[in-house]
Design an enzyme around this catalytic site. Structure first.
Site, PDB file in Angstrom:
ATOM      1  N   TYR A 149     -61.113  21.712 -52.753  1.00  0.00           N
ATOM      2  CA  TYR A 149     -61.743  21.007 -53.855  1.00  0.00           C
ATOM      3  C   TYR A 149     -61.076  19.629 -53.248  1.00  0.00           C
ATOM      4  O   TYR A 149     -61.000  17.949 -53.114  1.00  0.00           O
ATOM      5  CB  TYR A 149     -62.775  21.758 -54.822  1.00  0.00           C
ATOM      6  CG  TYR A 149     -63.990  20.204 -55.259  1.00  0.00           C
ATOM      7  CD1 TYR A 149     -64.978  19.944 -55.276  1.00  0.00           C
ATOM      8  CD2 TYR A 149     -62.891  19.416 -56.656  1.00  0.00           C
ATOM      9  CE1 TYR A 149     -65.826  19.362 -55.415  1.00  0.00           C
ATOM     10  CE2 TYR A 149     -63.939  18.738 -57.139  1.00  0.00           C
ATOM     11  CZ  TYR A 149     -65.309  18.057 -56.335  1.00  0.00           C
ATOM     12  OH  TYR A 149     -66.080  17.122 -57.129  1.00  0.00           O
ATOM     13  N   SER A 193     -73.259  23.499 -68.836  1.00  0.00           N
ATOM     14  CA  SER A 193     -74.234  25.049 -68.967  1.00  0.00           C
ATOM     15  C   SER A 193     -73.991  25.431 -69.643  1.00  0.00           C
ATOM     16  O   SER A 193     -74.769  26.892 -70.596  1.00  0.00           O
ATOM     17  CB  SER A 193     -74.565  24.898 -67.497  1.00  0.00           C
ATOM     18  OG  SER A 193     -73.039  24.249 -66.960  1.00  0.00           O
TER      19      SER A 193
HETATM   20  N1  LIG Z   1     -71.549  16.710 -61.753  1.00  0.00           N
HETATM   21  C1  LIG Z   1     -69.973  16.086 -61.701  1.00  0.00           C
HETATM   22  O1  LIG Z   1     -69.484  16.106 -62.865  1.00  0.00           O
HETATM   23  C2  LIG Z   1     -69.500  15.751 -60.287  1.00  0.00           C
HETATM   24  C3  LIG Z   1     -68.065  15.348 -60.741  1.00  0.00           C
HETATM   25  C4  LIG Z   1     -66.875  14.642 -59.774  1.00  0.00           C
HETATM   26  C5  LIG Z   1     -67.150  14.408 -58.453  1.00  0.00           C
HETATM   27  N2  LIG Z   1     -68.705  15.004 -58.298  1.00  0.00           N
HETATM   28  C6  LIG Z   1     -69.872  14.787 -57.159  1.00  0.00           C
HETATM   29  O2  LIG Z   1     -70.761  14.375 -56.943  1.00  0.00           O
HETATM   30  C7  LIG Z   1     -71.296  15.202 -55.548  1.00  0.00           C
HETATM   31  C8  LIG Z   1     -73.040  15.569 -56.235  1.00  0.00           C
HETATM   32  O3  LIG Z   1     -71.920  16.311 -57.072  1.00  0.00           O
HETATM   33  P1  LIG Z   1     -73.283  17.815 -58.360  1.00  0.00           P
HETATM   34  O4  LIG Z   1     -72.703  17.877 -59.744  1.00  0.00           O
HETATM   35  O5  LIG Z   1     -74.841  17.234 -58.212  1.00  0.00           O
HETATM   36  O6  LIG Z   1     -73.019  19.022 -56.869  1.00  0.00           O
HETATM   37  P2  LIG Z   1     -73.954  20.055 -56.800  1.00  0.00           P
HETATM   38  O7  LIG Z   1     -74.041  21.487 -56.194  1.00  0.00           O
HETATM   39  O8  LIG Z   1     -75.375  19.812 -57.922  1.00  0.00           O
HETATM   40  O9  LIG Z   1     -74.905  18.796 -55.353  1.00  0.00           O
HETATM   41  C9  LIG Z   1     -74.212  19.229 -54.459  1.00  0.00           C
HETATM   42  C10 LIG Z   1     -75.584  19.172 -53.352  1.00  0.00           C
HETATM   43  O10 LIG Z   1     -74.227  18.874 -51.757  1.00  0.00           O
HETATM   44  C11 LIG Z   1     -75.079  19.884 -51.490  1.00  0.00           C
HETATM   45  N3  LIG Z   1     -74.578  20.229 -49.868  1.00  0.00           N
HETATM   46  C12 LIG Z   1     -73.294  21.176 -50.530  1.00  0.00           C
HETATM   47  N4  LIG Z   1     -72.714  21.728 -49.173  1.00  0.00           N
HETATM   48  C13 LIG Z   1     -73.432  20.727 -48.397  1.00  0.00           C
HETATM   49  C14 LIG Z   1     -72.915  20.920 -46.746  1.00  0.00           C
HETATM   50  N5  LIG Z   1     -72.410  21.383 -46.363  1.00  0.00           N
HETATM   51  N6  LIG Z   1     -74.234  20.568 -46.445  1.00  0.00           N
HETATM   52  C15 LIG Z   1     -75.743  19.458 -46.958  1.00  0.00           C
HETATM   53  N7  LIG Z   1     -75.535  19.810 -47.801  1.00  0.00           N
HETATM   54  C16 LIG Z   1     -74.313  20.008 -48.749  1.00  0.00           C
HETATM   55  C17 LIG Z   1     -75.517  21.574 -52.269  1.00  0.00           C
HETATM   56  O11 LIG Z   1     -76.858  22.259 -51.817  1.00  0.00           O
HETATM   57  C18 LIG Z   1     -76.070  20.275 -53.541  1.00  0.00           C
HETATM   58  O12 LIG Z   1     -77.254  19.545 -53.958  1.00  0.00           O
HETATM   59  C19 LIG Z   1     -70.934  16.355 -55.316  1.00  0.00           C
HETATM   60  O13 LIG Z   1     -69.986  15.312 -53.891  1.00  0.00           O
HETATM   61  C20 LIG Z   1     -69.066  16.783 -56.094  1.00  0.00           C
HETATM   62  O14 LIG Z   1     -68.325  16.641 -55.723  1.00  0.00           O
HETATM   63  C21 LIG Z   1     -69.390  15.366 -59.246  1.00  0.00           C
END
Ligand SMILES: NC(=O)c1ccc[n+]([C@@H]2O[C@H](COP(=O)([O-])OP(=O)(O)OC[C@H]3O[C@@H](n4cnc5c(N)ncnc54)[C@H](O)[C@@H]3O)[C@@H](O)[C@H]2O)c1
Length: 315
Positions: A149, A193
């Site tokens: 990651y 969560s």
């Molecule tokens: N939530 C946080 O605290 C946080 C913090 C830092 C970065 N991020 C980044 O924000 C983004 C969204 O995170 P989130 O918390 O909503 O996570 P999440 O897992 O809920 O969302 C990620 C989405 O990407 C989709 N996905 C994964 N691999 C894929 C692929 N190969 N092709 C198409 N879709 C794909 C998943 O099905 C999911 O719907 C991510 O890139 C994550 O790294 C989130």
């Protein structure tokens, strides 16, 4: 015939936690939203309420494969974000970050679209600088179990900046810190969560180590507002920029707040610290305040109340 004022916006990972809230805001604003997701951690349920809207479209697609559509803006959010999910298929995680970035940058180049990368505070690794400023290069283990990651996201940032240097692409890179809220995956193993589920069921709340490690928690509505503001910045502002909430809480304080709000009788128990778990994580938000005129407005108790209500309503 398309109305010229409407933007065509692609949100990859749009059926995930952050993506679904972003799609909702963009649909409300009146843009044409194309939500792309392979449903690895996201679900149709997260965007079910948008499916009847004429300016919303949902497509099952994996970003590790090229996508040929016409869009004006791209929010590249596709990537599993929690350790349990990204460590389940670590090779696929790196592919999603790296091949996904290449494919989406290629699409942005062909369309002349603006493209925003959802990067992460994990690019700082176990930071030696506190709070983390954007100029800090990080302290990341390249071969550990979190590396798929962390290093995948770091490589994606490299690709974004190289496309900008080489092709003058209109890029925006945001480094997101811990964000929480309704539609977080219930089994993502993340602290908010986990604690809420445990408290609602009356199970023990499991903390790692002594619970003295600190985290900052940003509510999803604040984060989405910042993403929209970042996309709207002039072309010469590309980031990277930290987004999150600088309020710092120990894991134990978080557990206590959730226990109080759920009126749970659960106990707090301690487990050994997992590998590479950072002790401290807190964003320096000076740049976000200055450039985006933004700072988070929803504080932890209020955000937790909304999140607890969501989890309590899940079947
Ligand atoms: N939530 C946080 O605290 C946080 C913090 C830092 C970065 N991020 C980044 O924000 C983004 C969204 O995170 P989130 O918390 O909503 O996570 P999440 O897992 O809920 O969302 C990620 C989405 O990407 C989709 N996905 C994964 N691999 C894929 C692929 N190969 N092709 C198409 N879709 C794909 C998943 O099905 C999911 O719907 C991510 O890139 C994550 O790294 C989130």
């Amino acid at each position: 015939m398309r109305e010229t004022t409407k933007k065509r916006i692609l949100v990859t990972g749009g059926a995930g936690f952050l993506g679904s809230h972003l799609c909702e805001r963009l649909v409300e604003r009146g843009d044409d939203v194309l939500c792309v997701d392979n449903f690895y951690t996201g679900s149709k349920r997260n965007v079910a309420h948008l499916l009847g809207r004429s300016n919303f479209e949902l497509v099952r697609h994996d970003v590790t494969f090229p996508l040929y559509v016409e869009v004006d803006e791209i929010y590249n959010l596709a990537c599993p974000a929690s350790p349990v999910h990204y460590q389940h298929h670590p090779v696929q995680t790196t592919k999603t970050s790296v091949h996904g970035a290449i494919n989406m940058l290629g699409l942005a180049k062909r369309c002349g679209a603006r493209i925003l990368q959802a990067s992460t505070s994990e690019v700082y690794g176990d930071p030696a600088v506190h709070p983390q400023v954007e100029s800090y290069w990080g302290n990341v283990n390249p071969i550990g179990i979190r590396s798929c990651y962390d290093e995948g996201k770091r490589c994606a940032e490299t690709l974004f900046f190289d496309y900008w240097r080489e092709h003058r692409l209109k890029i925006k890179v945001v480094r997101i810190f811990n964000t929480y809220g309704p539609r977080m995956h219930p089994d993502d193993g993340r602290v908010v969560s986990n604690f809420i589920k445990q408290a609602l069921r009356g199970d023990d709340l499991t903390i790692y180590g002594d619970g003295g490690q600190t985290r900052s928690f940003c509510y999803v509505e604040d984060l989405v507002e910042a993403l929209l503001r970042m996309m709207a910045t002039p072309d010469d502002f590309i980031g990277p920029i930290n987004l999150g909430n600088a309020g710092e809480f120990t894991i134990r304080e978080l557990a206590d707040e959730i226990l109080a709000q759920t009126r749970s009788t659960s106990r707090i128990v301690s487990l050994p610290m997992p590998e590479d778990d950072p002790r401290q994580r807190k964003p320096d938000l000076t740049l976000a305040r200055k450039v985006l005129d933004w700072s988070p407005s929803i504080q932890l108790p209020e955000g937790l109340a909304k999140t607890i209500a969501y989890f309590a309503g899940l079947d």
